[in-house]
Design a protein around this motif. Structure first.
Motif, PDB file in Angstrom:
ATOM      1  N   ASP A   1     -18.623 -21.171  35.117  1.00 14.43           N
ATOM      2  CA  ASP A   1     -17.563 -21.856  34.361  1.00 14.43           C
ATOM      3  C   ASP A   1     -17.550 -23.354  34.628  1.00 14.43           C
ATOM      4  OD1 ASP A   1     -16.685 -19.638  33.023  1.00 14.43           O
ATOM      5  OD2 ASP A   1     -14.734 -19.541  33.992  1.00 14.43           O
ATOM      6  N   ASP A   2     -17.799 -23.729  35.876  1.00 10.45           N
ATOM      7  CA  ASP A   2     -17.795 -25.157  36.221  1.00 10.45           C
ATOM      8  C   ASP A   2     -18.991 -25.882  35.595  1.00 10.45           C
ATOM      9  OD1 ASP A   2     -15.429 -24.993  37.668  1.00 10.45           O
ATOM     10  OD2 ASP A   2     -16.479 -24.366  39.477  1.00 10.45           O
TER      11      ASP A   2
ATOM     12  N   ASP B   1     -18.066 -26.491  31.976  1.00 10.26           N
ATOM     13  CA  ASP B   1     -17.131 -27.609  31.878  1.00 10.26           C
ATOM     14  C   ASP B   1     -17.818 -28.953  32.101  1.00 10.26           C
ATOM     15  OD1 ASP B   1     -15.089 -25.832  31.381  1.00 10.26           O
ATOM     16  OD2 ASP B   1     -14.310 -25.872  33.432  1.00 10.26           O
ATOM     17  N   LYS B   2     -18.692 -29.015  33.085  1.00  6.09           N
ATOM     18  CA  LYS B   2     -19.336 -30.287  33.431  1.00  6.09           C
ATOM     19  C   LYS B   2     -20.255 -30.786  32.322  1.00  6.09           C
ATOM     20  CE  LYS B   2     -22.246 -32.613  36.847  1.00  6.09           C
ATOM     21  NZ  LYS B   2     -21.465 -33.837  36.851  1.00  6.09           N
TER      22      LYS B   2
END
Length: 196
Positions: free
Chosen positions: A134-135, A138-139
């Motif tokens: 998920d990160d 997002d990034k």
């Protein structure tokens, strides 16, 4: 996630994908087109008569489409409910989606070794853990386009995922994780994505 490498998915060798750069392919976003139907009865009686005579109708293969016979004619898709064939209710439906309006997306896939000691999935698990995935999404402003269920089920040492974006630059940026170690680390009260 360690030992991150590009995964050359078999599907990339099909006509649905065009290689645009090393490790990046272009395709159309099938999900907006294939996961829902927007049908209306075909009102052109002459066309309907012609379509009903065609021997090119084929049963749909996905869960959504297996109740239908499907015919592509003159660049447009038409449907008939299998249960109504040969009855007074045998209606030819038009697909209101225009294949020309499908979004072009850019995709790439990776294979990696998950790290359960960092709260990632076990390598033998048939799924990819939510974090740090998920990160990463997002990034790099990308999304998961394919979770490679078959590969993740059969390979007990690695995990697979395909990323997509409408912007090729975002896929290029994402590819910076190839060969890196990507993980989440708790620092104080916050968890940070680390790429080293």
């Amino acid at each position: 996630m360690k030992n991150i490498r590009f995964y050359e998915a078999e599907k990339y060798n099909s006509d649905d994908y065009e290689k645009v750069e090393d490790m990046i392919y272009k395709t159309t976003d099938k999900k907006t087109y294939g996961e829902s139907l927007a049908l209306k009865g075909c009102s052109d009686t002459e066309l309907v008569s012609k379509l009903l005579k065609s021997e090119d109708w084929a049963q749909g293969t996905s869960n959504l489409l297996k109740k239908y016979l499907i015919l592509t004619y003159d660049g447009k898709r038409y449907y008939r409910k299998i249960e109504n064939v040969g009855t007074d209710n045998d209606i030819v439906w038009e697909d209101q989606h225009d294949p020309e309006e499908q979004n072009v997306i850019y995709v790439t896939s990776i294979v990696f070794e998950p790290e359960p000691e960092l709260e990632e999935n076990e390598p033998s698990d048939p799924y990819v853990s939510q974090y740090p995935l998920d990160d990463i999404l997002d990034k790099f402003f990308v999304y998961c386009n394919d979770m490679y269920e078959k590969e993740n089920e059969s390979d007990k040492n690695h995990s697979y995922v395909e990323f997509a974006s409408e912007k090729i630059e975002e896929i290029r940026d994402l590819l910076s994780i190839i060969g890196k170690h990507v993980y989440n680390k708790l620092e104080g009260e916050y968890v940070y994505l680390k790429i080293e």
